[in-house]
Enzyme design. Structure first.
Site, PDB file in Angstrom:
ATOM      1  CE1 TYR A 142      -7.369  11.453  -8.287  1.00  0.00           C
ATOM      2  CE2 TYR A 142      -5.626   9.726  -8.801  1.00  0.00           C
ATOM      3  CZ  TYR A 142      -6.833  10.307  -8.968  1.00  0.00           C
ATOM      4  OH  TYR A 142      -7.631   9.873 -10.023  1.00  0.00           O
ATOM      5  CG  ASP A 237      -3.167   5.458  -2.245  1.00  0.00           C
ATOM      6  OD1 ASP A 237      -2.398   4.733  -2.794  1.00  0.00           O
ATOM      7  OD2 ASP A 237      -3.994   6.451  -2.646  1.00  0.00           O
ATOM      8  CE  LYS A 265       0.506   5.162 -10.111  1.00  0.00           C
ATOM      9  NZ  LYS A 265      -0.148   5.755 -11.293  1.00  0.00           N
TER      10      LYS A 265
END
Length: 428
Positions: A142, A237, A265
Site C-alpha cells: 500500500y 516506500d 510516520k
C-alpha cells in the site's frame, strides 16, 4: 451504553462510517471502535477510561512512546512562535539536513504532510525525470490512496492492474503493472517485455499493510539491477518502515540504495510530516527548478517539524535500535512459544520495531500466503486481546509496532494475555 458506543453513533451522523480513516471503523473485525482520550508511554485510554497496552502507536510514529516529554516540550515551544507561516523556516533546513545525514541515498529532500503525498509526488517525479509512463508496484503493498496506486493485480501474468476503489478511472491505472511480492521471475519478465517504458518500480522493502512481510535479498537485488540496466527509477516506500526498522531505514538494513525514498510516520513524531527525496539530479526536476510541479501550503509546518526533528534526534541515542529490536523480538518469541505450546497454527515475525502475527503454520512471504491465514480466528483473537487490555491493529493485514516504552513487564503482560486469549478462542 458506553461512551465508545455513544460516540460512534454520533460520529456516524456527520462522518462517513463514523471514522476519518477506514481501518479505524473495526469493519473487518466487528464491534465498536475505541475512541481514545489519552495516551502516555506504552498505554492508551479510551472514552470509558479503560487502559490498553498499545501496539498501533499511531500506526508507527510513536516509536519513543506516546507523549514523550521532550517531544511535547518542543511542540509547546514551537506553538508559542506561531502555527504556520506559508514561508520558509530554519527548522525545515534542519529537518532536511538531518534526513540527508541519516539516509545517505537522499541527497535532497522535499517535505510534505502525508505519506500519500510523498509517494504520489515521488511517482510524478520519476515519470517526469524519465519521460516514461509505466510503473511497477506489488500486490499487497500500500502506497497511499493516489489514483494510480489503488490497483489490484490483473487477470493474468504481466497484465496491467484494475482499480480497487470506486471513483478511479481505468485510464488512471492502465500504466500500473502489478506483480507478486518477492517474485524475481515475474520482475525479470516484466522488464523483458516493458523495460524501455518503465518509469519506476515502487516497493515497500518491509511491507506493513498485508501484515508484516519482509522482502528477500534476492528480490531487492533483482529490482535494483533491473532498474539500473533499464534506466528506471527505484523508489523505496519507507513511509512505514523508515526509521522503524533501523536508523537509516530498511535500505540501510538490507544494503540496497534506491534512487528515491518516501518517508513519513516516525519523521513527524506523531504530527503530519512526510517527505520524499533522493539523488540531486532527479530532485532537480522538481519545481521551481524543473518542470515537475509539486506544492503544499502546510508542507514543513513549524509545529509538526518540531515534533519530528526532536524525535529524529532522540532515536539516535546509543543502542536505541538494539533495545527496540530486542523488546520486539521478546514479544514475537513469546507468541511463537504459545503457538507451539497450544499446538495451533499461530506464529509471529519481527524486524526492528515492527512485528506481525499470523494464524497460519509458517510466516508468509507473499500476499497470496497472507490471504490463506485464518481471518476468522484473528477476529476472535483481536476481541479477546481487547478484553484483556491489549490494543492490536483491528485488521489481520496490518503490522504492529513496539515503542521504547514497551518494557519487559509490558511485554510479559501481553504474552500472558495472548496465551489466555488463544486458549479461550480455541477451546472446543
Amino acid at each position: 451504553m458506553s461512551f465508545n458506543e455513544t460516540f460512534f453513533q454520533r460520529a456516524q451522523i456527520t462522518t462517513p462510517g463514523g471514522v476519518n480513516s477506514p481501518v479505524r471503523a473495526f469493519r473487518s473485525v466487528g464491534g465498536t471502535p475505541r475512541f481514545i482520550k489519552k495516551a502516555e508511554g506504552a498505554y492508551i485510554w479510551d472514552a470509558d477510561d479503560k487502559q490498553y497496552i498499545d501496539y498501533i502507536g499511531s500506526w508507527g510514529p510513536a516509536i519513543l512512546g506516546h507523549a514523550h516529554p521532550e517531544v511535547i516540550a518542543a511542540v509547546q515551544h514551537a506553538v508559542t512562535q506561531g502555527l504556520s507561516f506559508g514561508a520558509p523556516t530554519e527548522a525545515e533546513i534542519l529537518m532536511a539536513e538531518e534526513i540527508c545525514k541519516l539516509v545517505p541515498s537522499i541527497e535532497q529532500v522535499r517535505l510534505v504532510s502525508s505519506g500519500t503525498e510523498a509517494t504520489m509526488s515521488a511517482l510524478r517525479l520519476a515519470r517526469g525525470a524519465t519521460k516514461r509512463d509505466k510503473i511497477i508496484k506489488f500486490e499487497g503493498c500500500y502506497h497511499g490512496h493516489a489514483d494510480s496506486l489503488l490497483v489490484k493485480a490483473g487477470s493474468g501474468l504481466l497484465t496491467f492492474g484494475n482499480p480497487t476503489s470506486s471513483g478511479v478511472p481505468a485510464d488512471f491505472t492502465k500504466h500500473t503493472l502489478v506483480l507478486d511480492y518477492n517474485d524475481c521471475a515475474q520482475l525479470e519478465s516484466a522488464f523483458q517485455q516493458f523495460g524501455s517504458e518503465i518509469a519506476c518500480v515502487i516497493v515497500e522493502p518491509v511491507a506493513g499493510n498485508m501484515n508484516l512481510i519482509k522482502a528477500t535479498e534476492a528480490f531487492l537485488q533483482t529490482m535494483r539491477r533491473l532498474c539500473s540496466e533499464h534506466g528506471s527509477i527505484l523508489i523505496f516506500d519507507e513511509v512505514m518502515c523508515g526509521f522503524r526498522v533501523a536508523l537509516g531505514g530498511a535500505q540501510a538494513l538490507f544494503g540496497i540504495t534506491p534512487d528515491l525514498t518516501a518517508l513519513g510516520k516516525v519523521i513527524g513524531g506523531g504530527l503530519p510530516v512526510a517527505a520524499f527525496g533522493g539523488k540531486a539530479e532527479i530532485m532537480a526536476h522538481l519545481a521551481p527548478l524543473g518542470g515537475v510541479y509539486q506544492a503544499g501550503t502546510l508542507s514543513g509546518n513549524p509545529v509538526a517539524v518540531a515534533a519530528g526533528l526532536t524525535t529524529l534526534k532522540l532515536i539516535q541515542a546509543p543502542d536505541f535500535y538494539t533495545q527496540l529490536s530486542q523488546q520486539t523480538q521478546k514479544l514475537v518469541d513469546g507468541f511463537n512459544r504459545i503457538g507451539t505450546e497450544l499446538n495451533i497454527d499461530f506464529c509471529a515475525d519481527a524486524i526492528g520495531g515492527m512485528f506481525g502475527i499470523y494464524f497460519c503454520k509458517e510466516v508468509p512471504t507473499s500476499f497470496e500466503q497472507v490471504m490463506q491465514a485464518n481471518g476468522e480466528l484473528f477476529k476472535r483473537f483481536f476481541h479477546a486481546m481487547l478484553d484483556h487490555g491489549i490494543y492490536l491493529a483491528p485488521s489481520a493485514y496490518e503490522a504492529g509496532f513496539v515503542s521504547a516504552c514497551h518494557f519487559d513487564h509490558v511485554i510479559e503482560t501481553t504474552i500472558n494475555a495472548a496465551r489466555e486469549s488463544l486458549r479461550q478462542i480455541t477451546c472446543k
